[in-house]
Scaffold this motif. Structure first.
Motif, PDB file in Angstrom:
ATOM      1  N   THR A  88      69.936  31.790  90.573  1.00 23.67           N
ATOM      2  CA  THR A  88      69.163  32.728  89.767  1.00 23.67           C
ATOM      3  C   THR A  88      67.910  33.089  90.541  1.00 23.67           C
ATOM      4  O   THR A  88      67.071  32.228  90.834  1.00 23.67           O
ATOM      5  CB  THR A  88      68.793  32.120  88.411  1.00 23.67           C
ATOM      6  N   ILE A  89      67.779  34.363  90.867  1.00 17.49           N
ATOM      7  CA  ILE A  89      66.658  34.842  91.675  1.00 17.49           C
ATOM      8  C   ILE A  89      65.628  35.478  90.755  1.00 17.49           C
ATOM      9  O   ILE A  89      65.943  36.364  89.963  1.00 17.49           O
ATOM     10  CB  ILE A  89      67.139  35.848  92.723  1.00 17.49           C
ATOM     11  N   GLN A  90      64.396  35.009  90.860  1.00 16.51           N
ATOM     12  CA  GLN A  90      63.284  35.597  90.124  1.00 16.51           C
ATOM     13  C   GLN A  90      62.547  36.547  91.062  1.00 16.51           C
ATOM     14  O   GLN A  90      62.081  36.147  92.129  1.00 16.51           O
ATOM     15  CB  GLN A  90      62.320  34.508  89.625  1.00 16.51           C
ATOM     16  N   ILE A  91      62.451  37.807  90.635  1.00 14.46           N
ATOM     17  CA  ILE A  91      61.813  38.810  91.483  1.00 14.46           C
ATOM     18  C   ILE A  91      60.851  39.645  90.654  1.00 14.46           C
ATOM     19  O   ILE A  91      61.186  40.095  89.560  1.00 14.46           O
ATOM     20  CB  ILE A  91      62.878  39.685  92.188  1.00 14.46           C
ATOM     21  N   GLY A  92      59.643  39.802  91.155  1.00 11.26           N
ATOM     22  CA  GLY A  92      58.602  40.504  90.422  1.00 11.26           C
ATOM     23  C   GLY A  92      58.171  41.776  91.130  1.00 11.26           C
ATOM     24  O   GLY A  92      58.166  41.856  92.356  1.00 11.26           O
ATOM     25  N   ALA A  93      57.805  42.779  90.345  1.00  6.77           N
ATOM     26  CA  ALA A  93      57.291  44.034  90.872  1.00  6.77           C
ATOM     27  C   ALA A  93      55.875  44.249  90.346  1.00  6.77           C
ATOM     28  O   ALA A  93      55.564  43.882  89.209  1.00  6.77           O
ATOM     29  CB  ALA A  93      58.182  45.203  90.445  1.00  6.77           C
ATOM     30  N   VAL A  94      55.023  44.834  91.170  1.00  2.00           N
ATOM     31  CA  VAL A  94      53.667  45.163  90.751  1.00  2.00           C
ATOM     32  C   VAL A  94      53.345  46.596  91.147  1.00  2.00           C
ATOM     33  O   VAL A  94      53.852  47.118  92.140  1.00  2.00           O
ATOM     34  CB  VAL A  94      52.607  44.212  91.359  1.00  2.00           C
ATOM     35  N   TYR A  95      52.477  47.209  90.342  1.00  2.00           N
ATOM     36  CA  TYR A  95      51.938  48.532  90.669  1.00  2.00           C
ATOM     37  C   TYR A  95      50.505  48.530  90.148  1.00  2.00           C
ATOM     38  O   TYR A  95      50.257  48.782  88.974  1.00  2.00           O
ATOM     39  CB  TYR A  95      52.777  49.636  90.026  1.00  2.00           C
ATOM     40  N   LEU A  96      49.572  48.211  91.034  1.00  2.00           N
ATOM     41  CA  LEU A  96      48.184  47.991  90.645  1.00  2.00           C
ATOM     42  C   LEU A  96      47.328  49.240  90.858  1.00  2.00           C
ATOM     43  O   LEU A  96      47.679  50.132  91.629  1.00  2.00           O
ATOM     44  CB  LEU A  96      47.611  46.801  91.420  1.00  2.00           C
ATOM     45  N   HIS A  97      46.189  49.241  90.194  1.00  2.00           N
ATOM     46  CA  HIS A  97      45.299  50.402  90.156  1.00  2.00           C
ATOM     47  C   HIS A  97      44.775  50.757  91.544  1.00  2.00           C
ATOM     48  O   HIS A  97      44.431  49.892  92.342  1.00  2.00           O
ATOM     49  CB  HIS A  97      44.138  50.107  89.208  1.00  2.00           C
ATOM     50  N   SER A  98      44.696  52.042  91.813  1.00  2.00           N
ATOM     51  CA  SER A  98      44.254  52.538  93.112  1.00  2.00           C
ATOM     52  C   SER A  98      42.729  52.624  93.193  1.00  2.00           C
ATOM     53  O   SER A  98      42.060  52.943  92.195  1.00  2.00           O
ATOM     54  CB  SER A  98      44.849  53.931  93.357  1.00  2.00           C
ATOM     55  N   PRO A  99      42.155  52.386  94.386  1.00  2.00           N
ATOM     56  CA  PRO A  99      40.707  52.551  94.571  1.00  2.00           C
ATOM     57  C   PRO A  99      40.325  54.001  94.837  1.00  2.00           C
ATOM     58  O   PRO A  99      39.168  54.301  95.120  1.00  2.00           O
ATOM     59  CB  PRO A  99      40.423  51.685  95.801  1.00  2.00           C
TER      60      PRO A  99
END
Length: 231
Positions: A88-99
């Protein structure tokens, strides 16, 4: 890859996925999934403007929304599980606020920079730090090994990145070569680049190779990584 609201060359993206025999694909700034071409037999999971796609079935494990009351609530991090290769592979995605807002306020048409306008940049940096901390702390509650990738809008050398993501290993820093810029901005005929899109690992996962992919029509380049399990 940040797909620039879907305004990319779909054929190039699909060819990249197929030719590199990808198992997982993480996309950011997805406004309309119909503008994204994936292999027909693949599975996908969407959270806000992020999509995790895989040749393996996916199940959502955790979604993290913005913890900033003055901004609209939307997912900025998501973790999915995929059953692959008897694991079981745990994979996370992020999209954080731009400066970008803070930096734009600092620009001046004549002198290049206007230090007197730095207050907006200071405020935006504080908001970005709070958001990054919120996502990192939420991800830390998920036990076990984890792969995280996406548009962090932060270079690996930044204090902000080190403060909140320093417990992860940076794939390109470990197994990449060269500068590795992933995002490009053109101003006054000059092109500037930065490495703000990352593949990170925690626990038993190790990146054996990491590289920046070809232009698919976005101002961001894809980041590709071979990730292996080490006991």
């Amino acid at each position: 890859c940040n797909v620039a609201q879907g305004n990319i060359n779909q054929e190039r993206l699909l060819r990249l996925i197929v030719d590199d025999d990808a198992d997982f694909v993480l996309l950011q700034e997805v406004m309309d999934e119909s503008k994204i071409s994936l292999p027909k037999t693949w599975h996908s999971l969407r959270a806000g403007r992020m999509v995790i796609a895989s040749r393996f079935p996916l199940r959502e494990r955790l979604t993290v929304t913005r913890d900033l009351p003055e901004r609209w609530p939307r997912p900025v991090g998501v973790i999915a599980e995929g059953a692959a290769q008897e694991r079981t592979i745990q994979i996370g995605a992020v999209y954080l606020h731009s400066p970008r807002l803070g930096l734009t306020k600092m620009l001046d048409g004549r002198t290049g920079l206007a230090p007197s306008r730095r207050q907006t940049l200071v405020e935006e940096t504080a908001k970005r730090a709070a958001e990054s901390r919120h996502v990192a702390e939420s991800f830390a509650e998920i036990e076990g090994s984890l792969i995280v990738a996406g548009d962090f809008n932060t270079p690996a050398e930044s204090w902000l990145f080190d403060e909140y993501w320093g417990d992860f290993e940076n794939g390109f820093s470990r197994a990449g070569w060269g500068i590795g810029n992933t995002c490009f901005l053109e101003r006054r005929g000059l092109t500037f680049g930065a490495r703000i899109d990352h593949v990170l690992t925690r626990g038993n996962w190790r990146v054996s190779r990491c590289w920046v992919g070809p232009d698919v029509g976005s101002d961001h380049r894809p980041v590709l990584a071979d990730v292996v399990w080490e006991e």
